[in-house]
Design a protein around this motif. Structure first.
Motif, PDB file in Angstrom:
ATOM      1  N   TRP A   1       0.832  -1.198   0.000  1.00 15.53           N
ATOM      2  CA  TRP A   1       0.000   0.000   0.000  1.00 15.53           C
ATOM      3  C   TRP A   1       0.869   1.252   0.000  1.00 15.53           C
ATOM      4  CZ3 TRP A   1      -5.317   0.629  -0.072  1.00 15.53           C
ATOM      5  CH2 TRP A   1      -5.789   1.926   0.190  1.00 15.53           C
ATOM      6  N   ALA A   2       1.938   1.190   0.796  1.00 13.45           N
ATOM      7  CA  ALA A   2       2.783   2.375   0.969  1.00 13.45           C
ATOM      8  C   ALA A   2       3.566   2.714  -0.291  1.00 13.45           C
ATOM      9  CB  ALA A   2       3.736   2.137   2.137  1.00 13.45           C
ATOM     10  N   VAL A   3       4.070   1.698  -0.984  1.00 12.46           N
ATOM     11  CA  VAL A   3       4.916   1.995  -2.146  1.00 12.46           C
ATOM     12  C   VAL A   3       4.112   2.061  -3.430  1.00 12.46           C
ATOM     13  CG1 VAL A   3       6.894   0.866  -1.071  1.00 12.46           C
ATOM     14  CG2 VAL A   3       5.435  -0.424  -2.654  1.00 12.46           C
ATOM     15  N   ASP A   4       2.798   1.971  -3.318  1.00 16.11           N
ATOM     16  CA  ASP A   4       1.940   1.801  -4.485  1.00 16.11           C
ATOM     17  C   ASP A   4       1.719   3.101  -5.251  1.00 16.11           C
ATOM     18  OD1 ASP A   4       0.606   0.059  -6.016  1.00 16.11           O
ATOM     19  OD2 ASP A   4      -0.797  -0.576  -4.469  1.00 16.11           O
ATOM     20  N   ASP A   5       1.082   2.950  -6.430  1.00 13.64           N
ATOM     21  CA  ASP A   5       0.659   4.117  -7.183  1.00 13.64           C
ATOM     22  C   ASP A   5      -0.541   4.764  -6.491  1.00 13.64           C
ATOM     23  OD1 ASP A   5      -1.862   2.987  -8.048  1.00 13.64           O
ATOM     24  OD2 ASP A   5      -0.717   1.726  -9.408  1.00 13.64           O
ATOM     25  N   PRO A   6      -0.986   5.928  -6.947  1.00 16.15           N
ATOM     26  CA  PRO A   6      -2.066   6.631  -6.224  1.00 16.15           C
ATOM     27  C   PRO A   6      -3.343   5.799  -6.096  1.00 16.15           C
ATOM     28  CG  PRO A   6      -1.123   8.032  -7.916  1.00 16.15           C
ATOM     29  CD  PRO A   6      -0.472   6.727  -8.072  1.00 16.15           C
ATOM     30  N   PHE A   7      -3.578   4.892  -6.999  1.00 15.25           N
ATOM     31  CA  PHE A   7      -4.792   4.075  -6.910  1.00 15.25           C
ATOM     32  C   PHE A   7      -4.587   2.803  -6.095  1.00 15.25           C
ATOM     33  CE2 PHE A   7      -6.366   5.771 -11.248  1.00 15.25           C
ATOM     34  CZ  PHE A   7      -6.857   6.906 -10.612  1.00 15.25           C
ATOM     35  N   HIS A   8      -3.382   2.584  -5.649  1.00 15.45           N
ATOM     36  CA  HIS A   8      -3.044   1.370  -4.910  1.00 15.45           C
ATOM     37  C   HIS A   8      -3.396   0.117  -5.699  1.00 15.45           C
ATOM     38  CE1 HIS A   8      -2.007   3.769  -1.441  1.00 15.45           C
ATOM     39  NE2 HIS A   8      -3.150   4.417  -1.593  1.00 15.45           N
ATOM     40  N   THR A   9      -3.072   0.177  -6.969  1.00 14.25           N
ATOM     41  CA  THR A   9      -3.443  -0.934  -7.861  1.00 14.25           C
ATOM     42  C   THR A   9      -2.741  -2.220  -7.459  1.00 14.25           C
ATOM     43  OG1 THR A   9      -3.545   0.730  -9.581  1.00 14.25           O
ATOM     44  CG2 THR A   9      -3.686  -1.553 -10.278  1.00 14.25           C
ATOM     45  N   ARG A  10      -1.470  -2.091  -7.070  1.00 14.81           N
ATOM     46  CA  ARG A  10      -0.732  -3.291  -6.725  1.00 14.81           C
ATOM     47  C   ARG A  10      -1.360  -3.955  -5.498  1.00 14.81           C
ATOM     48  NH1 ARG A  10       5.816  -3.564  -5.604  1.00 14.81           N
ATOM     49  NH2 ARG A  10       5.940  -5.827  -5.331  1.00 14.81           N
ATOM     50  N   PHE A  11      -1.723  -3.143  -4.536  1.00 10.12           N
ATOM     51  CA  PHE A  11      -2.348  -3.674  -3.329  1.00 10.12           C
ATOM     52  C   PHE A  11      -3.660  -4.386  -3.673  1.00 10.12           C
ATOM     53  CE2 PHE A  11      -5.643  -3.124  -0.167  1.00 10.12           C
ATOM     54  CZ  PHE A  11      -5.069  -3.713   0.951  1.00 10.12           C
ATOM     55  N   TRP A  12      -4.490  -3.722  -4.448  1.00  9.91           N
ATOM     56  CA  TRP A  12      -5.812  -4.278  -4.729  1.00  9.91           C
ATOM     57  C   TRP A  12      -5.742  -5.504  -5.630  1.00  9.91           C
ATOM     58  CZ3 TRP A  12      -9.924  -3.539  -1.983  1.00  9.91           C
ATOM     59  CH2 TRP A  12     -10.051  -2.366  -1.230  1.00  9.91           C
ATOM     60  N   THR A  13      -4.828  -5.477  -6.614  1.00  8.98           N
ATOM     61  CA  THR A  13      -4.722  -6.679  -7.455  1.00  8.98           C
ATOM     62  C   THR A  13      -4.231  -7.854  -6.615  1.00  8.98           C
ATOM     63  OG1 THR A  13      -2.578  -5.844  -8.169  1.00  8.98           O
ATOM     64  CG2 THR A  13      -4.392  -5.653  -9.726  1.00  8.98           C
ATOM     65  N   ASN A  14      -3.295  -7.582  -5.687  1.00 13.95           N
ATOM     66  CA  ASN A  14      -2.825  -8.675  -4.833  1.00 13.95           C
ATOM     67  C   ASN A  14      -3.960  -9.231  -3.983  1.00 13.95           C
ATOM     68  OD1 ASN A  14      -0.324  -8.417  -5.872  1.00 13.95           O
ATOM     69  ND2 ASN A  14       0.583  -7.415  -4.081  1.00 13.95           N
ATOM     70  N   LEU A  15      -4.766  -8.320  -3.466  1.00 19.48           N
ATOM     71  CA  LEU A  15      -5.877  -8.758  -2.623  1.00 19.48           C
ATOM     72  C   LEU A  15      -6.859  -9.593  -3.449  1.00 19.48           C
ATOM     73  CD1 LEU A  15      -7.277  -8.654   0.122  1.00 19.48           C
ATOM     74  CD2 LEU A  15      -8.501  -6.631  -0.659  1.00 19.48           C
ATOM     75  N   LEU A  16      -7.204  -9.076  -4.623  1.00 17.47           N
ATOM     76  CA  LEU A  16      -8.158  -9.796  -5.472  1.00 17.47           C
ATOM     77  C   LEU A  16      -7.584 -11.151  -5.893  1.00 17.47           C
ATOM     78  CD1 LEU A  16     -10.847  -9.665  -7.144  1.00 17.47           C
ATOM     79  CD2 LEU A  16      -9.412  -8.984  -9.052  1.00 17.47           C
ATOM     80  N   HIS A  17      -6.334 -11.133  -6.304  1.00 13.65           N
ATOM     81  CA  HIS A  17      -5.667 -12.343  -6.776  1.00 13.65           C
ATOM     82  C   HIS A  17      -5.717 -13.444  -5.712  1.00 13.65           C
ATOM     83  CE1 HIS A  17      -1.493 -14.232  -7.864  1.00 13.65           C
ATOM     84  NE2 HIS A  17      -2.486 -15.033  -8.177  1.00 13.65           N
ATOM     85  N   ASN A  18      -5.279 -13.115  -4.517  1.00 15.56           N
ATOM     86  CA  ASN A  18      -5.233 -14.132  -3.467  1.00 15.56           C
ATOM     87  C   ASN A  18      -6.614 -14.522  -2.975  1.00 15.56           C
ATOM     88  OD1 ASN A  18      -2.314 -14.728  -2.886  1.00 15.56           O
ATOM     89  ND2 ASN A  18      -2.319 -12.488  -2.867  1.00 15.56           N
TER      90      ASN A  18
END
Lengths: 469, 440, 176
Positions: free
Chosen positions: B29-46
């Protein structure tokens, strides 16, 4: 040999059979003169076959113009029948191979006949692509050989050529599998036969004596053939589906086609096995070997595959809307409501709605209902192929090319002729070989005979369980 | 030993991994882009991956019971334990579905404001056409509703199975009732799971469609579930439980692992080949992006999930060796996690980049977002154009692995906790005796 | 065994359980079993007779691999060397399009290979006339056979004694 058997398992061999009684019951029909029902059926089958041959000769003499094909509708009843027969030809290998791997013991009652059916159905299927070439004598062109056309090869990238390889491989492997299973049973027939029959069956049984080492290798071979036949049976109808799905025709180009064709093939194959076996068990008196439990198991497979096919129909329908691609949407709208709406209706009713009756145990175990349903499904699966082929081609991209296709008497005659071929072969088969696998039924007697398991077991479950320990 | 005891050490190890997972998610979440795409894709993926494993466990359990399989009776409690994880999936999906309402994330292009409104800047004709299915209400209803139904079945089946343990009778009344319930579950599951996969995964590439997709993703879940089952069985055997599970059972589980890996490959090939062959631009774009921009994962997916299991699991002896089975199971569990990674990440990235781009141009003062989006999106208009893919998308990074381990730990914690609540062997199952004497 | 005359003493059992017990007993008595013949595959017999597991699957793998290479190699040669043609805008070497035929030929080679191997190593062929000990072995009798060439009458009576102890329903002598 026998491990404990759950009390919930129903017996698969009725009538407290002994090993000798099994031999008598199953080999007996090949040793007696045919009864009148058989003779009438045979005459009928040969009549149909002759008419079919006449129609094929007519097609070749007059040309493909004797069919109602035209510029947009290049495929009609020919390919519909081809796909239909190939589909039917899937149950045999499925019952033998996949059920062997899944260890479903009820397969032993029906596998032999189903495999024979496979071979005959594939023969019927193979006819159509050959005839629809028109110039039958040029059929050798489909084989890859350095030829007089220069060193020009067949197109290995074409699904139609994949079909040639798939169908011929499938036919060969099915024959090998079937015959390997027959060898020990032919030995049984041989050892009971006299005179010229003994010589014939001596040749057919390859000198089988039942040595322990031979049995071990035979089982290993059966498992291996089953193992490779399983992906093979999937591949065959997959490749048939590629004939359609690799195109860009709306309604044909859809990725679910391969597994959906395979499920449909299993579905129609089981229906045909039921149609045939319900008649055969009656005429040949095999009620003790093809029991209501067998029928119920097959009806469950029909219910399962019917629902898989149903999921696929609805998936196609939904995704065609979801794609937001006008032609795709139209193709499916047209199937359901266009000029051929009746075939779509027949397909949905016979394949998806009517098998739901098998949720009720009473109907699953009813011979009469099963027979009617098996005919329904045969019809429904024919409609499915007709829907895919005729409906789609009759309404092409260009409205100016739209037309309506209906078969001529020649096309109908060839279709009827394949029934003749199929039943002629099948009837002959019931005369020369045991319709139920003798050795395999014997091998499950201790775990599935009604004197060992089930409500009327005399020996009791515990005895059956510990018999071989 | 039939009664599993969840030791404090095991609990703390798993909790440790769960904390690691949470830390990784926080860090993402902290190192993410403004939309926190990496965080959300990881959450959705898992979430999709592990909820799917729970779902398919129940599905396979039902299918095998309906088919009188029998032999698997000694491992059926493991499937039951897995299936209950759907409760967790329900909560997580609720968060993701909520995200579409409250604009927490930009995972789905179709969830953008005004997508179906011809006057809006966001208007997309195709997605407007799909909007009666791809909309927030349906997504929420589908995700939560379907999962709730599945979870209901999972709990119902589990409680009846336990009731059979405690009050099983000679006429197997419990089993007969169970058989009816699982038979009802099967068609419901077959229809709803397809719709769920379309919403959760396929609609990430919102324009793209494939009729095969739902079955393909289900096959992927199936293999992951079998891998996890084998790993759990071997773990429990190592701790002295499940003595009844012999090499024969593992051999059969190994056969399934082999067979469905082949089946998965068959579906993969059929889907790929048909799209490749027909060469329709709207369809090929899906594979083109993955092949050109994610070549390592694209080909690696095939090597891990087809070539290796094919060569290694083909021999009978390898299906009986614990070492090989563990190795293959770990590989395939990870391999199919990567498969889902490849299904989810490229499309979601594309959507997010476009959204950032759009926001950047629409709102002048969001300069950071603009620069970020622009730099990352590059030439996003041309498919297959090479642009820099941010970390966590091209390859699973350390944060993704950490998140995966955290989720895995939570899945195992939940399942092991379920194992403590009943005997590991269902003692009154009518097929228990068969299963105990199972010979392949 | 067809080359030389064999004198065979064999017992027929009515049930595979009796046969399995007899084989166990024969092993315990250190009797050399010539062969066991049954109407269907009896499980549990192979380890008692010390039969090694069949290696047919290894042969099958080799045949299959041969088929894979033949098909794929041939299509590659045709479309990249011998007569390259572009079909539908696809590259000459269109791997996805080669897979169906490659798969089919793999299966075909494997199936024909193992079947032919099976009949060859078992010495089975059309027209081969076997030496049949008893016609009922393919029906409902389970046969345990000993070779008695050059054995003393004492040894033979020991074998007969063995058969009666293990519950053989019939004992016969045959020269084949």
């Amino acid at each position: 040999m026998s491990a404990p058997v759950s009390k919930l398992r129903e017996p698969l061999i009725m009538g407290s059979k002994t090993y000798h009684q099994i031999t008598e019951d199953l080999v007996g029909p090949t040793e007696k003169a045919p009864n009148s029902a058989w003779i009438i059926a045979f005459i009928l089958a040969v009549t149909f076959l002759s008419f079919g041959l006449f129609c094929i000769a007519w097609t070749i003499y007059v040309g493909i113009g004797s069919w109602d094909l035209n510029r947009t509708i290049g495929w009609g009843w020919d390919i519909t029948n081809f796909v239909w027969w190939v589909g039917i030809g899937h149950a045999g290998t499925l019952i033998s191979a996949i059920l062997l791997l899944f260890r479903q013991k009820w397969r032993t009652g029906v596998n032999r006949a189903a495999e024979a059916m496979t071979i005959f159905a594939v023969m019927c299927a193979g006819l159509f692509p050959l005839i629809h070439m028109g110039r039958l004598w040029l059929a050798i062109f489909i084989f890859p050989y350095p030829n007089t056309r220069g060193p020009l090869w067949v197109n290995f990238n074409s699904p139609l050529l994949w079909d040639v390889f798939a169908i011929s491989t499938y036919f060969t492997v099915s024959v090998l599998f079937w015959y390997t299973g027959l060898v020990p049973d032919f030995a049984t027939v041989r050892d009971r036969a006299k005179g010229i029959r003994k010589n014939i069956y001596n040749a057919l049984s390859f000198g089988w004596t039942g040595k322990a080492k031979h049995w071990q290798r035979w089982e290993s071979l059966s498992l291996l053939l089953a193992g490779i036949a399983t992906p093979l049976v999937l591949s065959v109808h997959t490749i048939v589906s590629f004939d359609f799905a690799t195109s860009i025709i709306p309604g044909w180009h859809t990725t679910i086609f391969p597994p959906y064709f395979v499920a449909g093939a299993i579905f129609s194959g089981f229906a045909m096995v039921l149609t045939l076996m319900l008649i055969a068990r009656k005429i040949l008196g095999l009620e003790d070997y093809i029991t209501v439990n067998h029928i119920e198991s097959m009806n469950k497979v029909i219910l399962l595959t019917g629902n898989i096919v149903g999921v696929a129909y609805l998936t196609e329908l939904f995704i065609s809307w979801y794609s937001q691609y006008t032609y795709e949407q139209f193709a499916f709208f047209n199937r359901a409501t266009g000029v051929y709406w009746w075939s779509y209706f027949g397909m949905m009713t016979c394949n998806v709605l009517s098998p739901q009756i098998f949720w009720v145990k009473k109907y699953r175990r009813s011979v009469f209902v099963t027979f009617i349903m098996s005919i329904f499904i045969n019809i429904g699966m024919w409609f499915e192929r007709f829907v895919i082929i005729a409906t789609t081609l009759a309404r092409d991209y260009l409205p100016s090319s739209w037309s309506y296709y209906k078969p001529t008497w020649v096309e109908i005659g060839i279709y009827l002729g394949t029934f003749g071929l199929f039943f002629t072969c099948f009837l002959l088969f019931t005369r020369v070989a045991p319709v139920v696998a003798v050795a395999e039924v014997k091998s499950i007697l201790k775990t599935s005979g009604d004197q060992y398991i089930g409500p009327d077991a005399k020996h009791g479950h515990e005895k059956a369980g510990t018999a071989a320990h | 030993m039939h009664q599993f005891i969840f030791t404090g050490r095991q609990k703390s190890v798993l909790l440790g991994f769960m904390v690691l997972g949470l830390l990784c998610m926080g860090l993402t979440w902290a190192v993410d882009d403004p939309f926190h795409t990496r965080f959300w894709t990881n959450l959705l993926h898992n979430t999709v991956f592990f909820t799917g494993i729970a779902f398919i466990a129940l599905f396979v359990y039902s299918a095998w019971m309906t088919a009188y399989a029998g032999w698997h009776t000694v491992v059926k409690r493991i499937f039951e334990g897995f299936s209950l994880y759907m409760v967790v999936g329900l909560v997580l999906m609720l968060i993701i579905a909520g995200g579409t309402w409250f604009h927490y994330h930009h995972l789905y292009h179709w969830a953008a404001e005004g997508i179906a409104d011809p006057t809006s800047d966001h208007y997309d004709r195709i997605l407007a056409g799909k909007s009666s299915f791809l909309n927030k209400s349906w997504y929420t209803f589908g995700s939560v509703g379907f999962l709730a139904v599945w979870t209901f079945f999972a709990f119902r089946i589990r409680s009846m199975s336990i009731a059979e343990d405690n009050a099983g009778t000679a006429d197997y009344a419990h089993h007969q009732k169970l058989k009816r319930i699982v038979a009802i579950f099967l068609p419901i599951a077959a229809f709803t799971s397809a719709a769920a996969i379309w919403q959760w995964v396929m609609s990430i590439d919102a324009h793209w469609y494939s009729t095969m997709f739902a079955w393909y993703a289900t096959a992927s879940w199936f293999i992951a579930m079998m891998s996890l089952t084998i790993l759990t069985v071997i773990f429990l055997k190592g701790k002295g439980y499940l003595e009844e599970v012999t090499g024969e059972h593992l051999h059969d589980l190994g056969k399934w692992l082999f067979a469905i890996s082949i089946f998965w490959t068959y579906l993969w090939f059929s889907q790929f080949m048909l799209i490749w062959y027909a060469n329709v631009g709207e369809e090929t774009v899906y594979f083109q992006i993955r092949r050109d921009d994610y070549p390592v994962l694209f080909y690696g997916n095939l090597i891990i999930n087809f070539v290796l299991p094919f060569l290694i699991l083909m021999r009978n002896s390898t299906k009986r060796k614990y070492g090989t089975l563990v190795f293959m199971s770990v590989l395939l569990l990870f391999g199919h996690w990567v498969d889902f990674f490849l299904m989810i990440k490229p499309g979601a990235l594309h959507t997010a980049l476009e959204a950032m781009e759009h926001m950047g141009t629409a709102v002048g003062d969001a300069a950071a977002a603009h620069d970020h989006g622009h730099a990352l999106a590059g030439d996003h208009g041309g498919h297959g154009a090479h642009h820099a893919i941010p970390p966590g998308f091209k390859m699973p990074g350390l944060l993704e692995i950490g998140t995966f381990l955290g989720f895995l730990a939570s899945f195992l914690y939940f399942s092991l906790n379920q194992f403590t609540k009943a005997s590991l062997i269902s003692k009154n199952d009518p097929y228990l005796a068969e299963s105990l004497h199972h010979h392949t | 065994m067809a080359d030389k005359h064999s004198e065979v003493l064999f017992g027929l059992y009515d049930d595979e359980v009796d046969l399995l017990d007899a084989v166990k007993q024969a092993n315990a008595d250190h009797l050399e079993i010539m062969d066991v013949l049954t109407p269907f595959p009896v499980h549990g017999l192979d380890p008692l007779l010390g039969l090694e597991e069949s290696r047919l699957h290894i042969a099958g793998f080799i045949y299959g691999a041969l088929g894979t290479m033949t098909a794929f190699g041939f299509m590659t040669w045709v479309f990249t060397r011998d007569w390259p043609i572009i079909f539908g805008g696809k590259p000459y070497w269109s791997v996805p399009a080669f897979i169906p035929i490659t798969f089919e030929l793999t299966v075909l080679f494997c199936a024909i290979g193992i079947t032919v191997t099976f009949y060859t190593i078992c010495g089975l062929a059309p027209g081969k006339t076997p030496d049949i000990l008893d016609d009922r072995i393919t029906d409902d009798k389970f046969c345990l056979a000993f070779k008695t060439n050059g054995q003393s009458s004492e040894q033979i009576s020991k074998l007969k004694n063995f058969f009666s102890r293990t519950g053989a329903s019939e004992v016969h002598n045959k020269v084949i």
